[in-house]
Design a protein around this motif. Structure first.
Motif, mmCIF file in Angstrom:
data_model
loop_
_atom_site.group_PDB
_atom_site.id
_atom_site.type_symbol
_atom_site.label_atom_id
_atom_site.label_comp_id
_atom_site.label_asym_id
_atom_site.label_seq_id
_atom_site.Cartn_x
_atom_site.Cartn_y
_atom_site.Cartn_z
ATOM 1 N N THR A 73 3.377 2.523 8.506
ATOM 2 C CA THR A 73 3.324 2.817 6.946
ATOM 3 C C THR A 73 3.711 4.027 6.495
ATOM 4 O O THR A 73 4.216 4.472 5.590
ATOM 5 N N ASP A 74 2.882 5.083 7.379
ATOM 6 C CA ASP A 74 2.757 6.541 6.843
ATOM 7 C C ASP A 74 4.274 6.965 7.183
ATOM 8 O O ASP A 74 4.609 8.099 6.215
ATOM 9 N N TYR A 75 4.763 6.649 8.290
ATOM 10 C CA TYR A 75 6.013 7.231 8.549
ATOM 11 C C TYR A 75 7.047 6.700 7.618
ATOM 12 O O TYR A 75 8.060 7.525 7.265
ATOM 13 N N LEU A 76 7.036 5.590 7.315
ATOM 14 C CA LEU A 76 8.147 4.914 6.360
ATOM 15 C C LEU A 76 7.920 5.630 5.037
ATOM 16 O O LEU A 76 8.789 5.957 4.268
ATOM 17 N N LYS A 77 6.601 6.020 4.485
ATOM 18 C CA LYS A 77 6.421 6.718 3.483
ATOM 19 C C LYS A 77 7.317 7.929 3.279
ATOM 20 O O LYS A 77 7.972 8.286 2.593
ATOM 21 N N ASP A 78 6.807 8.625 4.478
ATOM 22 C CA ASP A 78 7.608 10.081 4.606
ATOM 23 C C ASP A 78 9.053 10.002 4.693
ATOM 24 O O ASP A 78 9.927 10.796 4.524
ATOM 25 N N LYS A 79 9.776 8.715 5.187
ATOM 26 C CA LYS A 79 11.230 8.430 5.094
ATOM 27 C C LYS A 79 11.712 8.022 3.777
ATOM 28 O O LYS A 79 12.852 7.762 3.486
ATOM 29 N N GLY A 80 10.879 8.129 2.823
ATOM 30 C CA GLY A 80 11.299 7.596 1.534
ATOM 31 C C GLY A 80 11.353 6.083 0.915
ATOM 32 O O GLY A 80 11.663 5.820 0.146
ATOM 33 N N ILE A 81 10.765 5.244 1.954
ATOM 34 C CA ILE A 81 10.781 3.889 1.846
ATOM 35 C C ILE A 81 9.813 3.543 0.814
ATOM 36 O O ILE A 81 8.610 3.768 1.034
ATOM 37 N N PRO A 82 9.931 2.855 -0.410
ATOM 38 C CA PRO A 82 9.165 2.489 -1.378
ATOM 39 C C PRO A 82 8.049 1.786 -0.822
ATOM 40 O O PRO A 82 8.098 0.978 0.060
ATOM 41 N N LYS A 83 6.902 1.936 -1.584
ATOM 42 C CA LYS A 83 5.691 0.896 -1.325
ATOM 43 C C LYS A 83 5.873 -0.258 -0.973
ATOM 44 O O LYS A 83 5.497 -1.123 -0.022
ATOM 45 N N TYR A 84 6.639 -1.117 -1.964
ATOM 46 C CA TYR A 84 6.850 -2.426 -2.012
ATOM 47 C C TYR A 84 7.429 -3.089 -0.789
ATOM 48 O O TYR A 84 7.647 -4.134 -0.740
ATOM 49 N N ASN A 85 8.299 -2.016 -0.318
ATOM 50 C CA ASN A 85 9.237 -2.257 0.891
ATOM 51 C C ASN A 85 8.712 -2.265 2.196
ATOM 52 O O ASN A 85 9.573 -2.551 3.244
ATOM 53 N N ARG A 86 7.588 -1.416 2.329
ATOM 54 C CA ARG A 86 7.362 -1.076 3.543
ATOM 55 C C ARG A 86 6.811 -2.163 4.751
ATOM 56 O O ARG A 86 7.174 -2.200 5.726
ATOM 57 N N LEU A 87 6.220 -3.161 3.969
ATOM 58 C CA LEU A 87 6.012 -4.463 4.797
ATOM 59 C C LEU A 87 7.067 -5.246 4.787
ATOM 60 O O LEU A 87 6.756 -6.401 5.486
ATOM 61 N N ARG A 88 8.206 -5.435 4.066
ATOM 62 C CA ARG A 88 9.338 -5.961 4.365
ATOM 63 C C ARG A 88 10.236 -5.449 5.445
ATOM 64 O O ARG A 88 11.245 -5.850 5.653
ATOM 65 N N THR A 89 9.850 -4.219 5.748
ATOM 66 C CA THR A 89 10.754 -3.490 6.931
ATOM 67 C C THR A 89 10.575 -4.355 8.206
ATOM 68 O O THR A 89 9.637 -4.732 8.733
ATOM 69 N N PRO A 90 11.975 -4.328 8.832
ATOM 70 C CA PRO A 90 11.922 -5.049 10.120
ATOM 71 C C PRO A 90 11.473 -4.415 11.398
ATOM 72 O O PRO A 90 11.974 -3.090 10.975
ATOM 73 N N VAL A 91 11.087 -4.790 12.299
ATOM 74 C CA VAL A 91 10.654 -4.063 13.398
ATOM 75 C C VAL A 91 11.080 -4.690 14.705
ATOM 76 O O VAL A 91 11.200 -6.104 14.696
#
Length: 428
Positions: A373-391
Motif C-alpha cells: 500500500t505504501d508503494y502504491l501510494k508512492d506510485k500515485g494510486i489513490p487511497k480508495y483504489n489501493r485495495l482494489r489493485t490486482p496482484v
C-alpha cells in the motif's frame, strides 16, 4: 393507432423478430388497448397483472376480467397478489412490487422486453408533476422509453385510445380511485389539465412541442457530458478544470447524472477541497482527487480470485488474463499491463487476486520488500483504489506482478533465460 404503434417498433434497434413482449396490464382502458394492438400486430405477448387488494371486490373483479381477456386473446396471464406494506408510501411500494414481479416473470418465462401503456397525456402529467416537485431539464421531458421499458403509446393521446376501444368494441375496467383527488396525479389530471389545455386552441400541441424540445436539449447535454469522461482501465476520470468556472457543479451533475447522482451531491463534492472526499450512489461512488473526480463502480471492491494451474487464458466477471510461453525476443512487453517474465514452472499455481493491507512486494530494481500500500501510494494510486489493485502471486503466495504497475525483482528476465512467460491483464 395500429400504424403508429407499428412505426414505433420499427424504430427500435434492440427488437428482434422472435422477441417476446410482456405487457404490464391493469385492466384499464390504456393497457387493454395496448395488449389488443400488440396482439393484432402479431407480436408474441404475455400479460402480467398485480392485484394489490386495495379496492376489495373491485380489485378481484379486475383480476377476473383479465383472466377472461387473456383467454379471449389466447395469451398467457401471470398474476401476483400482494398488499403494499403499511406505513410506507403506497404508490412507491406498489411500483416496487410491480416491477419486481415483472422482472421475475420475464426471467422465468423468456420475455425479452417489458411494455407499459403510458401515453401522451401521461407524458404531459409527468412533466408537470416533476415541475411542481422541483426538477431540471431532464425531469421536464416527462416519460421516455428506454432499453428496459418500451412505451409504444407515448405518441398517442387518450382520445385516440378511446376511439380505438370503441372501434374494436373492447371492454375495460374503471378504477374508481382515479376519479378521486387522493393522489396528486389524479388532481392534476381531473382538475388542472382540463383548464390548462383549454387556455388556447393549440395549448396541447405547444406543450408537447416544448416537451420534445426539452428531450432534444437533454440528450444534447448528456452527450456533451460524456465528452468529459475519460476512461482509465476500470475508472472514469473527470477533469474539473475543463468546466466553466461558475458552473462546475452543474456540469459535473450533467456528466454523472446517468450514474444516479443528484445535484446536491455534485455541489458537495465541488465545494470540498479535500482529496478523498466522496459521495455514493447505488452502484457507483465519486471520489475527489485534487482537480479531478473519479467515477468508481461499487460492486468491484475486489474480485473473485483466478487460479492458474498451467499456462492458459481465463476470465471472471471482472477481468481477463491471457498467458503464453515465448522464446527469445518474442512478445516483448509494451506496458505494465502486459509483461514478459522469467518462466519457471514453480510459479504455478498462479493466483490473481485483489491486494490486501498486509501485502508486501519486492519491486523491480529494489533489494528488499516494501509494504504494497505504501508503494502504491508512492506510485500515485489513490487511497480508495489501493485495495482494489490486482496482484499476481506465485505458488508460495509471493507477489511477482502488480498489473499496470510493476513486476518483482524475482521474475525479471535474465540473459540466461531461454523461455519466458507473457501475461496480459484486461478489465472487462
Amino acid at each position: 393507432m395500429l400504424e403508429k404503434v407499428s412505426s414505433y417498433f420499427q424504430n427500435q434497434k434492440s427488437l428482434e423478430e422472435d422477441s417476446k413482449l410482456l405487457v404490464a396490464i391493469s385492466g384499464g382502458r390504456d393497457s387493454v388497448a395496448l395488449a389488443h394492438v400488440l396482439h393484432t400486430l402479431g407480436f408474441q405477448i404475455g400479460l402480467a397483472h398485480v392485484n394489490f387488494q386495495l379496492r376489495g371486490r373491485e380489485s378481484d373483479g379486475d383480476e377476473d376480467f383479465l383472466k377472461s381477456f387473456a383467454e379471449q386473446l389466447g395469451v398467457p396471464l401471470y398474476i401476483h397478489s400482494e398488499n403494499p406494506e403499511e406505513g410506507k408510501n403506497v404508490q412507491q411500494e406498489a411500483r416496487r412490487i410491480r416491477y419486481a414481479f415483472f422482472k421475475n416473470v420475464m426471467k422465468n418465462h423468456g420475455y425479452s422486453l417489458l411494455t407499459t401503456a403510458h401515453h401522451q397525456d401521461d407524458k404531459i402529467e409527468t412533466a408537470l408533476l416533476n415541475f411542481t416537485r422541483g426538477t431540471g431539464i431532464h425531469g421536464m421531458r416527462g416519460m421516455i422509453s428506454s432499453e428496459a421499458i418500451y412505451r409504444p403509446l407515448l405518441g398517442i393521446s387518450r382520445i385516440e385510445i378511446d376511439q380505438y376501444l370503441d372501434q374494436e368494441g373492447l371492454l375495460f375496467r374503471e378504477d374508481s380511485s382515479n376519479a378521486t383527488g387522493k393522489y396528486k396525479r389524479n388532481k392534476l389530471r381531473n382538475e388542472v389539465l382540463p383548464v390548462l389545455l383549454t387556455l388556447e386552441p393549440d395549448t396541447r400541441d405547444k406543450v408537447l412541442a416544448s416537451i420534445q424540445n426539452l428531450e432534444f436539449d437533454s440528450e444534447a447535454i448528456a452527450q456533451m457530458g460524456d465528452m468529459f469522461l475519460v476512461a482509465e482501465h476500470d475508472i472514469l476520470k473527470i477533469d474539473l478544470q475543463k468546466f466553466p468556472e461558475d458552473t462546475v457543479a452543474t456540469w459535473l451533475y450533467h456528466t454523472v447524472r446517468k450514474f444516479n447522482f443528484n445535484r446536491q451531491q455534485c455541489v458537495d463534492l465541488v465545494r470540498s477541497d479535500e482529496s478523498g472526499a466522496k459521495v455514493s450512489a447505488e452502484q457507483h461512488t465519486l471520489y475527489r482527487q485534487k482537480d479531478e473526480v473519479h467515477v468508481v463502480k461499487n460492486y468491484r471492491s475486489d474480485f473473485e480470485p483466478l487460479v492458474f494451474e498451467r499456462v492458459e487464458n481465463r476470465s471472471n466477471a471482472s477481468v481477463e488474463i491471457q498467458m503464453s510461453r515465448a522464446e527469445g525476443d518474442d512478445h516483448l512487453a509494451k506496458n505494465n499491463w502486459s509483461v514478459r517474465i522469467s518462466f519457471d514452472s514453480e510459479l504455478f499455481p498462479i493466483t490473481i487476486r485483489s491486494a490486501t493491507p498486509e501485502d508486501r512486494f519486492n519491486p523491480l530494481g529494489m533489494k528488499h520488500d516494501v509494504k504494497l500500500t505504501d508503494y502504491l501510494k508512492d506510485k500515485g494510486i489513490p487511497k480508495y483504489n489501493r485495495l482494489r489493485t490486482p496482484v499476481a502471486c506465485d505458488a508460495d503466495g509471493r507477489i511477482f506482478w502488480v498489473p499496470g504497475i510493476q513486476i518483482s525483482e524475482a521474475v525479471k528476465l535474465k540473459d540466461t533465460d531461454s523461455q519466458s512467460l507473457s501475461i496480459s491483464f484486461f478489465y472487462l
